[in-house]
Motif scaffolding. Structure first.
Motif, mmCIF file in Angstrom:
data_model
loop_
_atom_site.group_PDB
_atom_site.id
_atom_site.type_symbol
_atom_site.label_atom_id
_atom_site.label_comp_id
_atom_site.label_asym_id
_atom_site.label_seq_id
_atom_site.Cartn_x
_atom_site.Cartn_y
_atom_site.Cartn_z
ATOM 1 N N ASP A 18 11.760 30.415 -13.855
ATOM 2 C CA ASP A 18 10.891 30.242 -12.836
ATOM 3 C C ASP A 18 9.656 29.478 -13.052
ATOM 4 O O ASP A 18 8.550 30.196 -13.475
ATOM 5 C CB ASP A 18 10.748 31.406 -11.930
ATOM 6 N N ALA A 19 9.367 28.183 -13.152
ATOM 7 C CA ALA A 19 8.382 27.697 -13.726
ATOM 8 C C ALA A 19 7.089 27.964 -12.640
ATOM 9 O O ALA A 19 5.819 27.929 -13.125
ATOM 10 C CB ALA A 19 8.354 25.998 -13.773
ATOM 11 N N SER A 20 7.276 28.037 -11.233
ATOM 12 C CA SER A 20 6.204 28.223 -10.183
ATOM 13 C C SER A 20 5.676 29.543 -10.582
ATOM 14 O O SER A 20 4.382 29.715 -10.525
ATOM 15 C CB SER A 20 6.714 28.045 -8.835
ATOM 16 N N ALA A 21 6.515 30.637 -10.725
ATOM 17 C CA ALA A 21 6.183 31.853 -10.953
ATOM 18 C C ALA A 21 5.324 32.269 -12.177
ATOM 19 O O ALA A 21 4.347 32.652 -12.313
ATOM 20 C CB ALA A 21 7.318 33.053 -11.002
ATOM 21 N N PHE A 22 5.593 31.191 -13.288
ATOM 22 C CA PHE A 22 4.962 31.374 -14.533
ATOM 23 C C PHE A 22 3.721 30.707 -14.437
ATOM 24 O O PHE A 22 2.635 31.281 -14.836
ATOM 25 C CB PHE A 22 5.837 30.564 -15.582
ATOM 26 N N LEU A 23 3.383 29.567 -13.474
ATOM 27 C CA LEU A 23 2.144 29.115 -13.432
ATOM 28 C C LEU A 23 1.255 30.112 -12.575
ATOM 29 O O LEU A 23 0.006 30.205 -13.182
ATOM 30 C CB LEU A 23 2.461 27.777 -12.699
ATOM 31 N N LYS A 24 1.679 30.635 -11.739
ATOM 32 C CA LYS A 24 0.894 31.492 -10.952
ATOM 33 C C LYS A 24 0.273 32.784 -11.627
ATOM 34 O O LYS A 24 -0.897 32.920 -11.793
ATOM 35 C CB LYS A 24 1.584 32.024 -9.721
ATOM 36 N N GLY A 25 1.140 33.365 -12.597
ATOM 37 C CA GLY A 25 0.904 34.240 -13.434
ATOM 38 C C GLY A 25 0.091 33.919 -14.376
ATOM 39 O O GLY A 25 -1.133 34.539 -14.921
ATOM 40 N N LEU A 47 -0.612 20.793 -16.446
ATOM 41 C CA LEU A 47 0.060 21.929 -16.328
ATOM 42 C C LEU A 47 0.668 22.182 -15.116
ATOM 43 O O LEU A 47 1.540 22.382 -14.946
ATOM 44 C CB LEU A 47 -1.179 23.205 -16.579
ATOM 45 N N ARG A 48 -0.006 21.676 -14.008
ATOM 46 C CA ARG A 48 0.559 21.939 -12.624
ATOM 47 C C ARG A 48 1.904 20.885 -12.392
ATOM 48 O O ARG A 48 2.887 21.090 -12.116
ATOM 49 C CB ARG A 48 -0.461 21.590 -11.477
ATOM 50 N N ALA A 49 1.634 19.556 -12.935
ATOM 51 C CA ALA A 49 2.625 18.707 -12.875
ATOM 52 C C ALA A 49 3.780 18.970 -13.688
ATOM 53 O O ALA A 49 4.995 18.760 -13.371
ATOM 54 C CB ALA A 49 2.312 17.279 -13.441
ATOM 55 N N ALA A 50 3.719 19.563 -15.041
ATOM 56 C CA ALA A 50 4.732 19.977 -15.643
ATOM 57 C C ALA A 50 5.649 21.155 -14.894
ATOM 58 O O ALA A 50 6.937 21.322 -15.010
ATOM 59 C CB ALA A 50 4.310 20.630 -17.121
ATOM 60 N N ALA A 51 5.060 22.138 -14.317
ATOM 61 C CA ALA A 51 5.404 23.137 -13.651
ATOM 62 C C ALA A 51 6.342 22.684 -12.601
ATOM 63 O O ALA A 51 7.567 23.072 -12.344
ATOM 64 C CB ALA A 51 4.648 24.167 -13.104
ATOM 65 N N ARG A 52 5.707 21.784 -11.709
ATOM 66 C CA ARG A 52 6.542 21.342 -10.607
ATOM 67 C C ARG A 52 7.702 20.470 -11.099
ATOM 68 O O ARG A 52 8.947 20.333 -10.190
ATOM 69 C CB ARG A 52 5.570 20.343 -9.644
ATOM 70 N N GLY A 53 7.498 19.925 -12.087
ATOM 71 C CA GLY A 53 8.857 18.880 -12.675
ATOM 72 C C GLY A 53 9.935 19.710 -13.384
ATOM 73 O O GLY A 53 10.830 19.117 -13.724
ATOM 74 N N GLY A 54 9.690 21.046 -13.641
ATOM 75 C CA GLY A 54 10.449 21.717 -14.437
ATOM 76 C C GLY A 54 10.769 21.340 -15.904
ATOM 77 O O GLY A 54 11.715 21.940 -16.458
ATOM 78 N N ASP A 55 9.876 20.534 -16.308
ATOM 79 C CA ASP A 55 10.108 20.250 -17.881
ATOM 80 C C ASP A 55 9.212 21.424 -18.544
ATOM 81 O O ASP A 55 8.135 21.523 -18.879
ATOM 82 C CB ASP A 55 9.160 18.926 -17.992
ATOM 83 N N LEU A 56 9.990 22.289 -19.280
ATOM 84 C CA LEU A 56 9.495 23.461 -20.132
ATOM 85 C C LEU A 56 8.788 23.222 -21.184
ATOM 86 O O LEU A 56 7.688 23.796 -21.447
ATOM 87 C CB LEU A 56 10.654 24.422 -20.129
ATOM 88 N N LEU A 57 9.328 22.113 -21.953
ATOM 89 C CA LEU A 57 8.486 21.618 -23.193
ATOM 90 C C LEU A 57 6.974 21.040 -22.793
ATOM 91 O O LEU A 57 5.957 21.372 -23.313
ATOM 92 C CB LEU A 57 9.223 20.516 -23.892
ATOM 93 N N ALA A 58 6.920 20.235 -21.691
ATOM 94 C CA ALA A 58 5.545 19.794 -21.271
ATOM 95 C C ALA A 58 5.116 20.702 -20.735
ATOM 96 O O ALA A 58 3.683 20.791 -20.666
ATOM 97 C CB ALA A 58 5.925 18.623 -20.208
#
Length: 411
Positions: free
Chosen positions: A399-406, A349-360
């Protein structure tokens, strides 16, 4: 006898006038519009032309001020001899560029040419030749700053209210930076220089410097520079804007793009040129994240390895302690515990958010929810927003980072 005497007297007067130089002399404005419809602010090339049948010793041209036009002389006066309908004349031409300020019927001129002519007898005689005002029908500037399928919806309310419109056949913008704005040193200030050039425009017709005001950014400006170049095809105006930026924090930010609308005199439609968006921030922000264990590969894998060893040891102890009872309800609870403590879903989950791969990121989020059995309404709403970004065309601004935090906090 009386009629014959009057005729002889008239001919004598005409001959005397010809000897004194009172012959054919004309002065007029000759416009050269590029379109049948002239727009407010559009350049109209014009020639002030005089035709004289006598030699001229001295001359002085006076153009009356006009409240309806701005104007500029494009080059020096041209004097030459021409043969018109078999007769020799001395011609005068002054190249002008005039710019109507308002819509409706507008008058430019008049003009007066004070001459000292040389008569056939060699005497010098003063004379004034006048040009009648030039009258042009002018259309107002279109109200819409941007003529596009979306109209003005692409502009912010401030841009719609303050849109500065001018008419030009060609507009270009160039920018340069004193340093890389996305990798500044701590406390460093970067200077951004934007040069706007427009053909068929006077410098004062170009817009004022756009306002850039961000809460996270300290901004300094220098006086605007305006320059003029005269060419036979019309004036070329240049305006130079400079901003000095210094971020208040190390976190990167983005200065939005700046649209410059104008009326294109070639296409006869509203057009726009854009000063592109720019990223700005301190290079130390990334290195501080590395020191904090966020992005350093060595620290990341060290943390993962320690986590795996610790969790593996704990699971082994649990397995040995309760091995005889791994059946029934306890077996199901044991399976849930292993899924909950397994690091794989979280790491993916964290790796996908940092890479910006929305499908992953979507797959990893679903796997994480399944492992933790934590399908709260807030997390499901987060997943719906991710689906809209993937399938609704908003992936670029997600914003993948904001999505991950929330998502992890369940908010």
């Amino acid at each position: 006898m009386v009629r014959l005497a009057l005729l002889i007297l008239s001919l004598s007067v005409c001959a005397a006038q010809a000897e004194e130089g009172l012959g054919e002399k004309t002065l007029s404005f000759v416009p050269h519009p590029t379109s049948s419809s002239i727009i407010q602010g559009e350049m109209v090339l014009t020639t002030l032309r005089g035709i004289y049948d006598r030699k001229i010793a001295l001359e002085k041209m006076t153009l009356s001020p006009s409240a309806d036009f701005d104007w500029i002389q494009l080059g020096p006066d041209r004097w030459r001899e021409e043969r018109i309908e078999g007769r020799a004349f001395l011609t005068f031409e002054r190249p002008l560029a005039i710019f109507p300020k308002h819509g409706g019927l507008s008058n430019f001129g008049p003009a007066e040419h004070d001459l000292t002519i040389i008569t056939a007898a060699g005497d010098r005689q003063p004379m004034t030749v006048k040009a009648q005002p030039l009258t042009l029908s002018v259309s107002p500037m279109p109200e819409e700053p941007i003529d596009s399928p979306h109209g003005m919806h692409g502009l912010t309310p401030y841009e719609r209210e303050t849109a500065w419109r001018f008419a030009s056949s060609r507009v270009e913008a160039e920018e340069s930076f004193s340093a890389d704005p996305s990798a500044l040193k701590d406390g460093e200030t970067v200077t951004r220089t934007v040069t706007l050039r427009a053909w068929g425009v006077l410098p004062e017709m170009l817009p004022p410097r756009p306002a850039i005001d961000e809460e996270w950014l300290i901004t300094f400006t220098t006086p605007t520079e305006r320059r003029l170049e005269r060419t036979p095809q019309g004036p070329v105006a240049t305006v130079v804007w400079r901003w000095s930026f210094r971020p208040e924090t190390g976190e990167p930010g983005v200065i939005r793009a700046i649209p410059i609308p104008f009326f294109n005199t070639l296409t006869r439609e509203m057009d726009r040129i854009e000063i592109p968006a720019m990223s700005i921030g301190y290079a130390s922000f990334a290195s501080s994240q590395i020191q904090g264990g966020e992005t350093s590969p060595a620290s990341r894998w060290g943390t993962v390895l320690a986590l795996l060893l610790g969790m593996g040891g704990g699971l082994a102890l649990l397995g040995r302690s309760y091995a005889p009872e791994r059946t029934g309800a306890f077996g199901a609870a044991w399976a849930r515990l292993r899924r909950r403590l397994a690091p794989g879903p979280f790491l993916r989950l964290r790796a996908a958010a940092r890479g910006g791969d929305l499908l992953a990121l979507r797959g990893a989020a679903e796997a994480w929810l399944s492992a933790r059995e934590a399908q709260s309404p807030a997390r499901l709403a987060r997943l719906e927003s991710l689906d809209r970004a993937i399938y609704g065309g908003g992936a670029e601004n997600f914003d993948a980072s904001a999505f991950l935090k929330g998502f992890l906090r369940g908010r």
